[in-house]
Design a protein around this motif. Structure first.
Motif, PDB file in Angstrom:
ATOM      1  N   PRO A   1      19.270   7.068 -49.218  1.00  0.00           N
ATOM      2  CA  PRO A   1      19.900   8.312 -48.768  1.00  0.00           C
ATOM      3  C   PRO A   1      19.585   9.525 -49.632  1.00  0.00           C
ATOM      4  CG  PRO A   1      21.471   7.023 -50.021  1.00  0.00           C
ATOM      5  CD  PRO A   1      20.199   6.215 -49.977  1.00  0.00           C
TER       6      PRO A   1
ATOM      7  N   SER B   1      19.726  13.353 -48.598  1.00  0.00           N
ATOM      8  CA  SER B   1      21.016  14.020 -48.416  1.00  0.00           C
ATOM      9  C   SER B   1      21.493  14.679 -49.709  1.00  0.00           C
ATOM     10  CB  SER B   1      22.076  13.024 -47.927  1.00  0.00           C
ATOM     11  OG  SER B   1      22.304  12.013 -48.891  1.00  0.00           O
TER      12      SER B   1
ATOM     13  N   GLY C   1      17.898   9.257 -44.252  1.00  0.00           N
ATOM     14  CA  GLY C   1      18.878   8.787 -45.224  1.00  0.00           C
ATOM     15  C   GLY C   1      19.863   7.813 -44.625  1.00  0.00           C
TER      16      GLY C   1
END
Length: 263
Positions: A135, A138, A167
């Motif tokens: 992820p 992000s 992500g």
């Protein structure tokens, strides 16, 4: 290991390495990575005979490793970030280069650096509670411990791009379906027992042949078939100079179990 950031246990030739920061969901900070590097750069510790396999896991049920330590990264300069990424890449490469098989056993979160750490193992076992993902986008980051380099080898470039660009997090069943995970278990205990049983089965085989197979597979990834075949041929040739090959073939012809010398 200082402050018990890593817990080590050796059972019948299987070394279990547990990342032990449960209050931080076992996040990889500089201390954990440095201690992993120190462990992997030296001879693997053993209370008895030689280590024939490694289980890598995280403390508790909530996380294998939830990622790199975001608080620590949030104040890093570009030079510090590069050094931190280099440390993570060094650890994952050392893990990948161990001559013995490594199984990552994942319960709970294996995100970011945790997913990257698991992918440096030979294969991954998981419980139904496992959650995988990269992820980093992000957070304005990209995978820096080998996710961009390894994920596409595990699941193909299409899935790797989708998971990294979005992500998105996936559960254990999806991770198995796309090839990231080998097997999924109902409980952590069942997973760890099965990993130990798999390593015990591998330990009955020639340790030299296992190490050469691992090296040939690792060296072949991403190479053209002709180059990969050359790597395989060189490793195949080396087996003919080993006591393990002489013992294995002699035992087969004599219809008896082999007793591999390990050289």
């Amino acid at each position: 290991m200082s402050d018990k950031t890593l817990l080590l246990s050796d059972d019948d030739g299987v070394l279990t390495v547990t990342v032990n920061r449960p209050n931080a969901l076992n996040a990889l900070n500089e201390q954990v990575l440095t201690e992993l590097r120190t462990l992997l750069e030296g001879p693997l510790p053993s209370t008895g005979g030689a280590i024939r396999g490694v289980i890598l896991t995280g403390a508790g049920e909530r996380a294998f490793v939830a990622g790199a330590d975001i608080k620590e990264m949030s104040v890093m300069t570009p030079d510090e970030g590069e050094a931190f990424g280099a440390l993570g890449q060094r650890v994952t490469r050392l893990l990948e280069e161990l001559p013995v098989p490594v199984i990552a056993c994942v319960s709970g979160y294996a995100l970011g650096g945790g997913c990257e750490l698991a992918m440096a193992a030979d294969f991954i076992y998981a419980t139904g509670s496992a959650v995988f993902g990269q992820p980093e986008v992000s957070l304005g980051l990209i995978p820096g411990f080998g996710g961009c380099a390894r994920l596409h080898h595990r699941v193909g470039p299409g899935w790797a791009r989708e998971l990294i660009y979005t992500g998105r997090k996936i559960d254990a069943a999806e991770a198995r379906r796309i090839g990231l995970v080998n097997r999924v278990f109902d409980t952590r205990e069942e997973m760890l027992d099965s990993a130990a049983a798999t390593l015990a089965e591998i330990a009955t085989r020639s340790p030299v042949a296992v190490a050469l197979s691992k090296s040939a597979i690792d060296g072949s990834i991403g190479r053209p078939v002709t180059d990969a075949l050359a790597i395989e041929k060189a490793a195949f040739r080396r087996t003919f100079a080993t006591g393990d090959m002489r013992e294995g073939t002699a035992a087969f012809l004599a219809k008896r179990p082999p007793s591999f010398p390990g050289h």
